[in-house]
Structure formats: structure tokens, C-alpha cells
Design a protein around this motif. Structure first.
Motif, PDB file in Angstrom:
ATOM      1  N   VAL A   1       0.840  -1.189   0.000  1.00 17.02           N
ATOM      2  CA  VAL A   1       0.000   0.000   0.000  1.00 17.02           C
ATOM      3  C   VAL A   1       0.877   1.242   0.000  1.00 17.02           C
ATOM      4  O   VAL A   1       2.069   1.160   0.273  1.00 17.02           O
ATOM      5  N   GLN A   2       0.261   2.381  -0.271  1.00 18.74           N
ATOM      6  CA  GLN A   2       0.994   3.638  -0.239  1.00 18.74           C
ATOM      7  C   GLN A   2       0.884   4.289   1.143  1.00 18.74           C
ATOM      8  O   GLN A   2      -0.003   3.955   1.935  1.00 18.74           O
ATOM      9  N   THR A   3       1.785   5.189   1.400  1.00 16.58           N
ATOM     10  CA  THR A   3       1.758   5.955   2.651  1.00 16.58           C
ATOM     11  C   THR A   3       0.389   6.612   2.841  1.00 16.58           C
ATOM     12  O   THR A   3      -0.168   7.177   1.905  1.00 16.58           O
ATOM     13  N   GLY A   4      -0.137   6.475   4.052  1.00 14.62           N
ATOM     14  CA  GLY A   4      -1.426   7.052   4.378  1.00 14.62           C
ATOM     15  C   GLY A   4      -2.597   6.114   4.191  1.00 14.62           C
ATOM     16  O   GLY A   4      -3.720   6.434   4.612  1.00 14.62           O
ATOM     17  N   ALA A   5      -2.365   4.977   3.579  1.00 12.23           N
ATOM     18  CA  ALA A   5      -3.445   4.021   3.332  1.00 12.23           C
ATOM     19  C   ALA A   5      -3.778   3.227   4.597  1.00 12.23           C
ATOM     20  O   ALA A   5      -3.092   3.340   5.625  1.00 12.23           O
ATOM     21  N   SER A   6      -4.811   2.426   4.486  1.00 12.90           N
ATOM     22  CA  SER A   6      -5.242   1.555   5.584  1.00 12.90           C
ATOM     23  C   SER A   6      -5.239   0.105   5.129  1.00 12.90           C
ATOM     24  O   SER A   6      -5.387  -0.191   3.941  1.00 12.90           O
ATOM     25  N   LEU A   7      -5.044  -0.776   6.088  1.00 10.12           N
ATOM     26  CA  LEU A   7      -5.136  -2.212   5.872  1.00 10.12           C
ATOM     27  C   LEU A   7      -5.741  -2.836   7.111  1.00 10.12           C
ATOM     28  O   LEU A   7      -5.535  -2.324   8.215  1.00 10.12           O
ATOM     29  N   ARG A   8      -6.423  -3.943   6.910  1.00  5.99           N
ATOM     30  CA  ARG A   8      -6.888  -4.710   8.059  1.00  5.99           C
ATOM     31  C   ARG A   8      -6.328  -6.117   7.967  1.00  5.99           C
ATOM     32  O   ARG A   8      -6.576  -6.834   6.994  1.00  5.99           O
TER      33      ARG A   8
ATOM     34  N   TRP B   1      -3.430   5.189   8.433  1.00  7.14           N
ATOM     35  CA  TRP B   1      -2.326   6.146   8.274  1.00  7.14           C
ATOM     36  C   TRP B   1      -0.969   5.439   8.265  1.00  7.14           C
ATOM     37  O   TRP B   1      -0.052   5.820   8.985  1.00  7.14           O
ATOM     38  N   LEU B   2      -0.873   4.443   7.434  1.00  6.45           N
ATOM     39  CA  LEU B   2       0.344   3.648   7.371  1.00  6.45           C
ATOM     40  C   LEU B   2       1.527   4.479   6.895  1.00  6.45           C
ATOM     41  O   LEU B   2       1.402   5.369   6.046  1.00  6.45           O
ATOM     42  N   LYS B   3       2.685   4.155   7.456  1.00  3.86           N
ATOM     43  CA  LYS B   3       3.930   4.834   7.136  1.00  3.86           C
ATOM     44  C   LYS B   3       4.930   3.819   6.590  1.00  3.86           C
ATOM     45  O   LYS B   3       4.820   2.625   6.895  1.00  3.86           O
ATOM     46  N   PRO B   4       5.936   4.280   5.852  1.00  3.20           N
ATOM     47  CA  PRO B   4       6.956   3.329   5.375  1.00  3.20           C
ATOM     48  C   PRO B   4       7.605   2.544   6.509  1.00  3.20           C
ATOM     49  O   PRO B   4       7.946   1.361   6.323  1.00  3.20           O
ATOM     50  N   GLU B   5       7.747   3.147   7.673  1.00  2.00           N
ATOM     51  CA  GLU B   5       8.380   2.442   8.796  1.00  2.00           C
ATOM     52  C   GLU B   5       7.477   1.355   9.390  1.00  2.00           C
ATOM     53  O   GLU B   5       7.906   0.606  10.268  1.00  2.00           O
ATOM     54  N   ASP B   6       6.240   1.254   8.923  1.00  2.00           N
ATOM     55  CA  ASP B   6       5.377   0.149   9.327  1.00  2.00           C
ATOM     56  C   ASP B   6       5.625  -1.100   8.492  1.00  2.00           C
ATOM     57  O   ASP B   6       5.047  -2.155   8.774  1.00  2.00           O
TER      58      ASP B   6
ATOM     59  N   THR C   1       2.292 -12.328   7.856  1.00  2.00           N
ATOM     60  CA  THR C   1       1.818 -11.756   6.600  1.00  2.00           C
ATOM     61  C   THR C   1       2.585 -10.459   6.360  1.00  2.00           C
ATOM     62  O   THR C   1       2.783  -9.667   7.281  1.00  2.00           O
ATOM     63  N   LEU C   2       3.015 -10.250   5.131  1.00  2.00           N
ATOM     64  CA  LEU C   2       3.886  -9.130   4.809  1.00  2.00           C
ATOM     65  C   LEU C   2       3.085  -7.877   4.502  1.00  2.00           C
ATOM     66  O   LEU C   2       2.152  -7.895   3.683  1.00  2.00           O
ATOM     67  N   VAL C   3       3.468  -6.802   5.159  1.00  2.00           N
ATOM     68  CA  VAL C   3       2.895  -5.480   4.883  1.00  2.00           C
ATOM     69  C   VAL C   3       4.019  -4.586   4.372  1.00  2.00           C
ATOM     70  O   VAL C   3       5.046  -4.439   5.042  1.00  2.00           O
ATOM     71  N   THR C   4       3.813  -4.020   3.196  1.00  2.00           N
ATOM     72  CA  THR C   4       4.798  -3.122   2.610  1.00  2.00           C
ATOM     73  C   THR C   4       4.137  -1.781   2.342  1.00  2.00           C
ATOM     74  O   THR C   4       3.105  -1.723   1.656  1.00  2.00           O
ATOM     75  N   VAL C   5       4.726  -0.726   2.883  1.00  2.00           N
ATOM     76  CA  VAL C   5       4.185   0.621   2.699  1.00  2.00           C
ATOM     77  C   VAL C   5       5.181   1.425   1.880  1.00  2.00           C
ATOM     78  O   VAL C   5       6.316   1.651   2.313  1.00  2.00           O
ATOM     79  N   SER C   6       4.752   1.837   0.716  1.00  2.00           N
ATOM     80  CA  SER C   6       5.647   2.594  -0.161  1.00  2.00           C
ATOM     81  C   SER C   6       5.516   4.091   0.116  1.00  2.00           C
ATOM     82  O   SER C   6       4.450   4.583   0.473  1.00  2.00           O
ATOM     83  N   SER C   7       6.616   4.797  -0.106  1.00  2.00           N
ATOM     84  CA  SER C   7       6.623   6.244   0.159  1.00  2.00           C
ATOM     85  C   SER C   7       6.217   7.040  -1.073  1.00  2.00           C
ATOM     86  O   SER C   7       6.070   6.493  -2.146  1.00  2.00           O
TER      87      SER C   7
END
Length: 127
Positions: free
Chosen positions: A12-19, A84-89, A121-127
Motif C-alpha cells: 500500500v501507499q503511505t497514508g493508506a489503511s489495511l486490516r 495512516w500507514l507509514k513506510p516504517e510500518d 503476513t507481509l505489509v509493505t508501505v511505499s513512500s
């Protein structure tokens, strides 16, 4: 023996949400505290959130007010709503279960030593 299976990760991109979801089976999952941990590349696994059998919730400071843990005991499910996901997440997120029935701690550190783990499960947050 409790078995845990995570799902819901993704890119996902920065600022997105995931559950994230965690399906628990075996034993009586509703009697145990459940938690989420994560491990970023090159770092140690760290605590993210925990929820006791009686729905007390605890969060790491880094995710407080952005991530929310919940459970559905009727379905033996645990969820982690991440906003509000961040790359550091970016990390592999692991679901975990405690081995002490009806235990309720008073601080996040009381839940660091969970015994049962999913495969992540892998979560990747792109900047």
C-alpha cells in the motif's frame, strides 16, 4: 495447541489503511490473550498490540491512535486495523496467542512472551 493463520497483508501507499486478520483454531482461543507483533528487515521482532480475553487493549507507542486491535470470539478471529500507514510500518506481521488462560496483564510488556505464533503476513508501505 493453538494454530494461527494471518491474512490481509499487501503493498500500500503511505497514508493508506489495511486490516489484518488472524484465524485461531485449537483449544479455546477465546480464553487467551492475543496479539500482533512485527519484524522489519534487519530488525528484531517487536510488540505491536495485544488484546486480553476480557478485551483490555494495549499498543506500542509507535502505533497508538493509528492501529486498533479487536477480536471476535464467536468466530475465533483477531483483527488489526492499521490506518495512516507509514513506510516504517513495513514488516512481516505475526499473530500470537498467550498460553495463560484468562490472564489479563496491566501493561504491554505483560504480553511480550506469547507462546503460539502464526507464520506471518507481509505489509509493505511505499513512500
Amino acid at each position: 495447541q493453538v494454530e494461527l493463520v494471518e491474512s490481509g497483508g499487501g503493498l500500500v501507499q503511505t497514508g493508506a489503511s489495511l486490516r489484518l486478520s488472524c484465524a485461531a483454531s485449537g483449544g479455546t482461543p477465546s480464553a487467551y490473550a492475543m496479539g500482533w507483533f512485527r519484524q522489519a528487515p534487519g530488525k528484531e521482532r517487536e510488540f505491536v498490540a495485544a488484546i486480553s480475553w476480557n478485551i483490555n487493549k494495549y499498543y506500542a507507542e509507535s502505533v497508538k491512535d493509528r492501529f486498533f486491535i479487536s477480536r471476535d470470539n464467536a468466530e475465533n478471529m483477531v483483527y488489526l486495523q492499521m490506518n495512516w500507514l507509514k513506510p516504517e510500518d513495513t514488516a512481516i506481521y505475526y499473530c500470537a496467542a498467550d498460553s495463560r488462560p484468562y490472564y489479563s496483564g496491566t501493561s504491554p510488556s505483560d504480553y511480550y512472551g506469547m507462546e503460539f505464533w502464526g507464520k506471518g503476513t507481509l505489509v509493505t508501505v511505499s513512500s
